[in-house]
Design a protein around this motif. Structure first.
Motif, short mmCIF file in Angstrom:
data_model
loop_
_atom_site.label_atom_id
_atom_site.label_comp_id
_atom_site.label_asym_id
_atom_site.label_seq_id
_atom_site.Cartn_x
_atom_site.Cartn_y
_atom_site.Cartn_z
N VAL A 154 0.86 -1.20 0.00
CA VAL A 154 0.00 0.00 0.00
C VAL A 154 0.89 1.24 0.00
N TRP A 155 1.93 1.21 0.85
CA TRP A 155 2.88 2.33 0.90
C TRP A 155 3.61 2.51 -0.42
N ALA A 156 4.12 1.41 -1.00
CA ALA A 156 4.86 1.48 -2.27
C ALA A 156 3.96 2.01 -3.39
N SER A 157 2.72 1.56 -3.42
CA SER A 157 1.76 2.02 -4.44
C SER A 157 1.46 3.51 -4.26
N ALA A 158 1.36 3.94 -3.00
CA ALA A 158 1.11 5.36 -2.72
C ALA A 158 2.29 6.22 -3.19
N VAL A 159 3.50 5.70 -3.02
CA VAL A 159 4.69 6.41 -3.49
C VAL A 159 4.62 6.56 -5.01
N GLY A 160 4.29 5.47 -5.70
CA GLY A 160 4.17 5.51 -7.16
C GLY A 160 3.12 6.50 -7.62
N TYR A 161 1.96 6.48 -6.98
CA TYR A 161 0.88 7.40 -7.36
C TYR A 161 1.28 8.85 -7.08
N SER A 162 1.98 9.07 -5.98
CA SER A 162 2.39 10.43 -5.62
C SER A 162 3.28 11.05 -6.69
N ARG A 163 4.09 10.24 -7.35
CA ARG A 163 4.99 10.75 -8.38
C ARG A 163 4.22 11.27 -9.60
N MET A 164 3.07 10.65 -9.87
CA MET A 164 2.21 11.12 -10.95
C MET A 164 1.39 12.32 -10.50
N HIS A 165 0.85 12.23 -9.30
CA HIS A 165 0.05 13.33 -8.73
C HIS A 165 0.85 14.63 -8.73
N LEU A 166 2.13 14.52 -8.42
CA LEU A 166 3.00 15.70 -8.32
C LEU A 166 3.61 16.11 -9.66
N GLY A 167 3.30 15.34 -10.71
CA GLY A 167 3.68 15.73 -12.07
C GLY A 167 5.11 15.47 -12.48
N VAL A 168 5.80 14.57 -11.78
CA VAL A 168 7.22 14.35 -12.10
C VAL A 168 7.50 13.04 -12.84
N HIS A 169 6.46 12.22 -13.02
CA HIS A 169 6.64 10.96 -13.74
C HIS A 169 5.41 10.58 -14.56
N TYR A 170 5.66 9.93 -15.69
CA TYR A 170 4.59 9.33 -16.49
C TYR A 170 4.12 8.04 -15.81
N PRO A 171 2.90 7.60 -16.12
CA PRO A 171 2.43 6.30 -15.61
C PRO A 171 3.36 5.15 -15.98
N SER A 172 3.91 5.19 -17.19
CA SER A 172 4.81 4.11 -17.63
C SER A 172 6.11 4.11 -16.83
N ASP A 173 6.56 5.29 -16.38
CA ASP A 173 7.74 5.37 -15.51
C ASP A 173 7.47 4.65 -14.19
N VAL A 174 6.28 4.91 -13.66
CA VAL A 174 5.89 4.33 -12.37
C VAL A 174 5.69 2.82 -12.49
N PHE A 175 5.03 2.41 -13.57
CA PHE A 175 4.80 0.97 -13.80
C PHE A 175 6.13 0.24 -13.93
N ALA A 176 7.04 0.82 -14.72
CA ALA A 176 8.37 0.21 -14.90
C ALA A 176 9.13 0.18 -13.58
N GLY A 177 9.01 1.24 -12.79
CA GLY A 177 9.67 1.28 -11.49
C GLY A 177 9.18 0.19 -10.55
N ALA A 178 7.85 -0.04 -10.57
CA ALA A 178 7.26 -1.08 -9.73
C ALA A 178 7.77 -2.47 -10.12
N ILE A 179 7.80 -2.73 -11.43
CA ILE A 179 8.29 -4.02 -11.94
C ILE A 179 9.77 -4.19 -11.63
N LEU A 180 10.53 -3.13 -11.84
CA LEU A 180 11.97 -3.15 -11.59
C LEU A 180 12.28 -3.38 -10.12
N GLY A 181 11.57 -2.69 -9.24
CA GLY A 181 11.79 -2.84 -7.81
C GLY A 181 11.49 -4.24 -7.32
N SER A 182 10.34 -4.77 -7.73
CA SER A 182 9.96 -6.14 -7.35
C SER A 182 10.93 -7.15 -7.96
#
Length: 206
Positions: free
Chosen positions: A156-184
């Protein structure tokens, strides 16, 4: 000759379809980001800034705290779990940094004037480093302690971090998705590497 023409036409069609798919993917990417960022509730900005900034401190603190507990309790298993989480952090950091330098994707606010940058961000956009480190920590914690009360809050925390990066306008959704896959993936890769090393050591000891 006919075969060469056929191969040429097929190659051109493949390249064309590939380009179209990239354009469409980029359009979907920026449209989703606009929905999240441009139309956001700005009252939530301070909360998401806090969530976003928590990624690195929590990821660094987790293995240190767990290792300290292992030292206090003189428990080698706990110390090994802490080392695994720390190794995952380092593996993820290396891969993420390398990918950023290879892909060199600009931040969305640099490319699109309507994207509102609500937090400072330097370097390249792909993949999201904050998201990758958060998911690396969440996954390694969940692998070290496979209990629902560890797994659920971690992701839940990791997902919130990912969403926050889009909410704050510093990352595309694909950046966040790739980051999640890469981290895991970094956690899984580290786990497999440790398993292989331990297997080699046990063979030598026999």
């Amino acid at each position: 000759m006919k075969n060469k023409i056929k191969v040429f036409k097929t190659s051109c069609l493949t390249i064309f379809l590939f380009c179209v798919s990239i354009v469409n993917a980029q359009n979907i990417d920026i449209n989703i980001l606009r929905d999240i960022n441009v139309n956001r509730n700005k009252n939530l900005d301070p909360t998401f800034k806090l969530v976003s900034k928590s990624a690195l401190p929590i990821s660094i603190a987790a293995p240190i705290i767990i290792y300290s507990v292992g030292l206090i309790k003189k428990d080698s298993t706990i110390k090994k779990q802490a080392i695994f989480i720390g190794e995952t952090f380092l593996v993820n950091a290396f891969i993420t940094t390398a990918l950023k330098q290879v892909v060199k994707r600009n931040r969305p606010f640099d490319t699109y004037a309507d994207i509102d940058q609500a937090i400072s961000a330097g370097g390249y956009s792909f993949p999201s480093g904050h998201t990758s480190v958060a998911f690396a920590t969440a996954t390694s914690l969940s692998m070290a302690y496979p209990k629902w009360y560890v797994i659920a809050p971690s992701f839940v925390w990791a997902s919130a971090v990912g969403y926050s990066r889009m909410h704050l306008g510093v990352h595309y959704p694909s950046d966040v998705f790739a980051g999640a896959i890469l981290g895991s993936g970094s956690a899984y890769l580290t786990y497999k590497a440790n398993k292989w090393i331990n297997k080699k050591r046990s063979k030598k000891e026999k």
